[in-house]
Design an enzyme around this catalytic site. Structure first.
Site, mmCIF file in Angstrom:
data_model
loop_
_atom_site.group_PDB
_atom_site.id
_atom_site.type_symbol
_atom_site.label_atom_id
_atom_site.label_comp_id
_atom_site.label_asym_id
_atom_site.label_seq_id
_atom_site.Cartn_x
_atom_site.Cartn_y
_atom_site.Cartn_z
ATOM 1 C CE LYS A 283 -1.520 2.875 2.737
ATOM 2 N NZ LYS A 283 -1.705 4.176 2.026
ATOM 3 C CD GLU B 294 10.530 13.200 11.039
ATOM 4 O OE1 GLU B 294 9.345 13.036 11.404
ATOM 5 O OE2 GLU B 294 11.537 12.547 10.615
ATOM 6 C CD GLU C 237 13.489 0.838 8.823
ATOM 7 O OE1 GLU C 237 14.118 1.755 9.452
ATOM 8 O OE2 GLU C 237 14.151 -0.156 8.786
ATOM 9 C CB SER D 25 4.747 9.951 10.850
ATOM 10 O OG SER D 25 3.475 9.238 11.094
ATOM 11 C CB CYS E 49 13.162 8.914 7.352
ATOM 12 S SG CYS E 49 14.327 7.882 6.265
HETATM 13 P P1 NAD Z 1 2.436 8.695 7.796
HETATM 14 O O1 NAD Z 1 2.919 7.660 9.016
HETATM 15 O O2 NAD Z 1 1.184 9.564 7.680
HETATM 16 O O3 NAD Z 1 2.386 7.640 6.380
HETATM 17 C C1 NAD Z 1 2.926 6.393 5.967
HETATM 18 C C2 NAD Z 1 2.043 5.401 5.414
HETATM 19 O O4 NAD Z 1 1.027 4.956 6.382
HETATM 20 C C3 NAD Z 1 1.377 5.888 4.211
HETATM 21 O O5 NAD Z 1 1.050 4.819 3.196
HETATM 22 C C4 NAD Z 1 -0.279 6.243 4.905
HETATM 23 O O6 NAD Z 1 -1.141 5.923 4.018
HETATM 24 C C5 NAD Z 1 -0.229 5.035 5.784
HETATM 25 N N1 NAD Z 1 -0.938 5.255 7.387
HETATM 26 C C6 NAD Z 1 -1.115 6.431 7.704
HETATM 27 N N2 NAD Z 1 -2.149 6.127 8.918
HETATM 28 C C7 NAD Z 1 -2.171 4.792 9.110
HETATM 29 C C8 NAD Z 1 -2.788 3.993 9.752
HETATM 30 N N3 NAD Z 1 -3.602 4.530 10.966
HETATM 31 N N4 NAD Z 1 -2.625 2.717 9.656
HETATM 32 C C9 NAD Z 1 -2.039 2.208 8.452
HETATM 33 N N5 NAD Z 1 -1.559 2.900 7.807
HETATM 34 C C10 NAD Z 1 -1.342 4.163 7.839
HETATM 35 O O7 NAD Z 1 3.603 9.412 7.378
HETATM 36 P P2 NAD Z 1 3.795 10.524 6.410
HETATM 37 O O8 NAD Z 1 3.339 11.717 7.113
HETATM 38 O O9 NAD Z 1 3.348 10.365 5.103
HETATM 39 O O10 NAD Z 1 5.190 10.538 6.026
HETATM 40 C C11 NAD Z 1 6.467 11.184 6.777
HETATM 41 C C12 NAD Z 1 7.023 10.552 7.924
HETATM 42 O O11 NAD Z 1 7.416 9.288 7.605
HETATM 43 C C13 NAD Z 1 7.888 11.311 8.727
HETATM 44 O O12 NAD Z 1 7.784 11.195 9.744
HETATM 45 C C14 NAD Z 1 9.308 10.421 8.090
HETATM 46 O O13 NAD Z 1 10.305 10.720 9.072
HETATM 47 C C15 NAD Z 1 8.927 9.350 8.325
HETATM 48 N N6 NAD Z 1 9.654 8.421 7.299
HETATM 49 C C16 NAD Z 1 10.573 7.522 7.848
HETATM 50 C C17 NAD Z 1 11.650 6.838 7.098
HETATM 51 C C18 NAD Z 1 12.450 5.678 7.694
HETATM 52 O O14 NAD Z 1 12.993 5.075 6.903
HETATM 53 N N7 NAD Z 1 12.591 5.705 9.007
HETATM 54 C C19 NAD Z 1 11.344 7.291 5.806
HETATM 55 C C20 NAD Z 1 10.739 7.881 4.852
HETATM 56 C C21 NAD Z 1 9.483 8.577 5.977
#
Ligand code: NAD
Ligand code: MN
Length: 477
Positions: free
Chosen positions: A173, A380, A248, A227, A282
């Site tokens: 997804k 962040e 991650e 996140s 990230c």
């Molecule tokens: P997010 O956590 O909102 O979304 C990430 C994914 O999770 C998306 O596909 C989203 O649709 C899905 N998602 C959201 N809520 C969900 C839930 N309740 N249940 C299941 N899936 C759900 O993150 P974002 O705001 O879109 O992305 C930015 C964040 O991601 C930042 O905090 C960043 O640090 C982190 N990030 C971490 C890494 C790493 O490797 N550690 C890499 C890239 C981004």
């Protein structure tokens, strides 16, 4: 352009007919309307992955043959890398040269795990007595990969390539903001020869479609990047079905410039450490720790460089700073900049901007005189915003570096090998870069300490997350 759901090697319309818009953040144009997977669709995707996993066809496919399919997928992606890079830049807003690097790394990841498929082995265990004991590594089963919008296809491959190499089947997804390259990847996986159900892609929102995967009893493992807040929620929701999870998550990585460093390359590293990928990385080096005696020089050079880094059209080959991924993200970053203006000293950038009158851009922003306790230091931001903190001496440098809930990555700039070694040992983070920053390789494990999550992507380490150990005792008289 594919906009349907890819389930069991077929393109389907969502049961409800609902769609969501994918916006180009540099032009504000609607790029596509993709399917929203609801309960029926999620169930169909998981059922396809489950029945493939349990099928004779999948079981009969030798690890070496699975590796060959992954290798073929890498070749097919390499042949389409320019098209894929363009699609990535359109949906994410990053400069095209960055998307080309992402596509190249995705090819590398596929081919790296292709090589592992026939090398996932157990061992023979010496025990007391005469029994013969051995272990095997078996696939965990159906893996749901849930990934963010910053490196849409590349980060997806960090999950699905080792999962398939280990013999799992996958439901991917992608983030609702950036689903298009994952859908294009489905075409490649089918052409490579993966059987129906081995690799499925469903699109939709996180708290809806994503959450359904997390709660689904027939999903064995969630491989998540995103996140920290959502990671915690996923872990809670996964508890009821005792799913395996690897997370991650976010970061607030320190990049430490010691006074004895080669300042020119340190400043260059500090700049790319935060502004590459618009800071939507990230591992971004979002806290710059500068040793007191070189503070003025570093700030002067850094501010001059940041002012030259003008946001531009992602498709212009001179552009080094693209569009923020969405209006919502732009607003979030701007609210941090506003907070920063009240707590620290703004020395470069600080404004939203447009290119040709459109798009969600933000200037390369640098704050000086930052310290722990400020929002721009503790939280962040996930945008092109750098907070500079002054320190004096190795001990204070390491102490400030660790003064965060996160532990994803860190940078150290020094010519003193002893200092580099001590700092690398003292910092609680999953990756430490010395005299370089933001380097990745399919073979080098990546992931977090502390609130940056657990489990590792990439390298041999990642395979552990997709296998279970089975211990077999053969009773011998
Ligand atoms: P997010 O956590 O909102 O979304 C990430 C994914 O999770 C998306 O596909 C989203 O649709 C899905 N998602 C959201 N809520 C969900 C839930 N309740 N249940 C299941 N899936 C759900 O993150 P974002 O705001 O879109 O992305 C930015 C964040 O991601 C930042 O905090 C960043 O640090 C982190 N990030 C971490 C890494 C790493 O490797 N550690 C890499 C890239 C981004
Ligand atoms: Mn989100």
């Amino acid at each position: 352009m594919r906009t349907g759901l890819y389930i069991n090697n077929e393109w389907r319309r969502p049961a409800s007919g609902a769609t969501l818009e994918v916006i180009n953040p540099a032009t504000e144009e609607v790029l596509a309307c993709v399917a929203v997977a609801e309960e029926t669709d999620v169930n169909a995707a998981v059922a396809a992955a489950r029945s493939c996993f349990e099928s004779d066809e999948w079981r009969a496919l030798s690890p070496r043959r699975r590796g060959a399919l992954l290798h073929r997928a890498g070749e097919l992606l390499a042949a389409r890398r320019n098209e894929m890079a363009e699609l990535e830049s359109r949906q994410n807003g990053k400069p095209l040269f960055e998307s080309k690097i992402d596509a190249a790394m995705t090819v590398q990841v596929l081919q790296y795990y292709a090589g592992w498929a026939d090398k996932v082995a157990g061992s023979v265990i010496p025990v007391d007595g005469t029994d013969f004991v051995y272990t095997t590594r078996e696939p965990v089963g159906v893996v749901a990969a849930i990934v963010p919008w910053n490196f849409p296809l590349n980060l997806a491959s960090w999950k699905f390539a080792p999962a398939l190499a280990a013999g799992c089947t996958v439901v991917l997804k992608p983030a609702s903001e950036t689903p298009l390259t994952a859908l294009a990847m489905a075409e490649i996986m089918e052409e490579a020869g993966f059987p129906p159900g081995a690799f499925n892609v469903i699109t939709g929102g996180g708290s809806t479609t994503g959450a359904m995967l997390v709660r689904h009893p027939d999903v064995d493992k969630i491989a998540f990047t995103g996140s920290t807040a959502v990671g915690k929620e996923i872990m809670r929701q996964a508890a009821d079905t005792l799913k395996r999870v690897t997370l991650e998550l976010g970061g607030k990585s320190p990049n430490i410039i010691f006074a004895d460093a080669d300042l020119k390359s340190a400043v260059r590293g500090a700049q790319s450490g935060i502004f590459y990928g618009k800071g939507e990385v990230c591992a971004a080096g979002s806290r710059l720790l500068v040793e007191k005696s070189v503070h003025d020089q570093v700030i002067e050079q850094l501010a001059a460089r940041a002012r030259k880094l003008v946001p531009g059209d992602p498709f212009d080959s001179n552009t080094r700073l693209g569009a923020i991924a969405s209006k919502q993200r732009q607003d979030a970053v701007l609210s941090y900049i506003e907070a920063g203006k009240g707590e620290a000293t703004l020395v470069a950038g600080g404004n939203a901007t447009t290119v040709n009158g459109k798009g969600y851009f933000i200037e390369a922003t640098v704050f000086d005189d930052a310290r722990p306790g400020m929002r721009i230091v503790d939280e962040e931001i996930f945008g092109p915003v750098l907070s500079v903190i002054t320190f004096d001496g190795l001990e204070e440098g390491v102490q400030l570096a660790n003064q965060t809930v996160y532990g994803l990555a860190a940078g150290i700039w020094t010519r003193d090998i002893q200092k580099a070694f001590e700092a690398a040992r003292g910092i609680r983070a999953g990756t430490v870069w010395v005299n370089t920053y933001n380097l990745y390789d399919a073979a080098a494990p990546f992931g977090g300490f502390k609130d940056s999550g657990f489990g590792r992507d990439l390298g041999r380490e990642a395979l552990h997350g997709y296998t279970e150990a089975k211990t077999v005792w053969m009773g011998l008289q």
